[in-house]
Design a protein around this motif. Structure first.
Motif, PDB file in Angstrom:
ATOM      1  N   ILE A  54      11.149  -4.319  -6.879  1.00 28.56           N
ATOM      2  CA  ILE A  54       9.871  -3.458  -6.681  1.00 28.56           C
ATOM      3  C   ILE A  54       9.093  -4.803  -5.774  1.00 28.56           C
ATOM      4  O   ILE A  54       8.716  -4.534  -4.861  1.00 28.56           O
ATOM      5  N   LEU A  55       9.003  -6.025  -6.506  1.00 25.43           N
ATOM      6  CA  LEU A  55       8.267  -6.841  -6.258  1.00 25.43           C
ATOM      7  C   LEU A  55       8.594  -7.434  -4.653  1.00 25.43           C
ATOM      8  O   LEU A  55       7.774  -7.717  -3.755  1.00 25.43           O
ATOM      9  N   SER A  56      10.061  -7.869  -4.777  1.00 21.28           N
ATOM     10  CA  SER A  56      10.669  -8.208  -3.239  1.00 21.28           C
ATOM     11  C   SER A  56      10.373  -7.128  -2.309  1.00 21.28           C
ATOM     12  O   SER A  56      10.046  -7.663  -0.998  1.00 21.28           O
ATOM     13  N   ALA A  57      10.437  -6.202  -2.390  1.00 18.11           N
ATOM     14  CA  ALA A  57      10.043  -5.093  -1.549  1.00 18.11           C
ATOM     15  C   ALA A  57       8.549  -4.973  -0.941  1.00 18.11           C
ATOM     16  O   ALA A  57       8.280  -4.812   0.219  1.00 18.11           O
ATOM     17  N   LEU A  58       7.792  -5.104  -2.065  1.00 16.45           N
ATOM     18  CA  LEU A  58       6.441  -5.102  -1.777  1.00 16.45           C
ATOM     19  C   LEU A  58       5.621  -6.399  -1.158  1.00 16.45           C
ATOM     20  O   LEU A  58       4.877  -6.474  -0.420  1.00 16.45           O
ATOM     21  N   LEU A  59       6.379  -7.555  -1.657  1.00 15.46           N
ATOM     22  CA  LEU A  59       5.649  -8.846  -1.096  1.00 15.46           C
ATOM     23  C   LEU A  59       6.652  -9.463   0.014  1.00 15.46           C
ATOM     24  O   LEU A  59       6.549 -10.402   0.236  1.00 15.46           O
TER      25      LEU A  59
END
Length: 131
Positions: A54-59
């Motif tokens: 999730i973090l890699s997709a968001l940032l």
């Protein structure tokens, strides 16, 4: 054999492995501890990997880096706040999940025109009781 909550509470131990050691012998305590450690590590890795995705997709960062960041943040959070912080976080997560289920149910029923249209589409065995 121990099956009910009352039986387990009456034993006076705080861990599953200690209860099993009393009932089945000391070798069981070691085996149970190892199984619990392995199982909890799998859960932790799954949580870190999910958070990293999730973090890699968001940032827009590398997934491996994001997973490592999630792991570090989680470890620091527990280390600094202790188990009490974990309990509070679990309560907040539960509340948010139930709210999310309610919102999803609302939008699902709104978009599908309610239970009546669902009863027309799905088999009758999915809805016990009168229509």
């Amino acid at each position: 054999m121990l099956f009910s909550r009352g039986q387990i509470q009456g034993v006076g131990h705080n861990t599953i492995s200690a209860v099993f050691a009393d009932v089945y012998g000391p070798q069981t305590k070691i085996a149970t501890s190892l199984v619990m450690i392995f199982a909890l590590q799998i859960v932790a890795v799954a949580l870190y990997a999910g958070g990293g995705a999730i973090l890699s997709a968001l940032l827009a960062v590398d997934r491996t880096l994001a997973t490592v960041i999630c792991g570090i943040v989680a470890v620091l959070y527990v280390f600094m706040g202790g188990m009490k912080s974990v309990v509070y976080t679990n309560v907040i997560h539960s509340i948010v999940k139930y709210i999310g289920i309610g919102v999803a149910l609302y939008f699902g029923l709104t978009e599908s025109a309610g239970f009546r249209s669902c009863r027309l589409v799905f088999p009758a065995r999915c809805f016990p009781g009168p229509m």
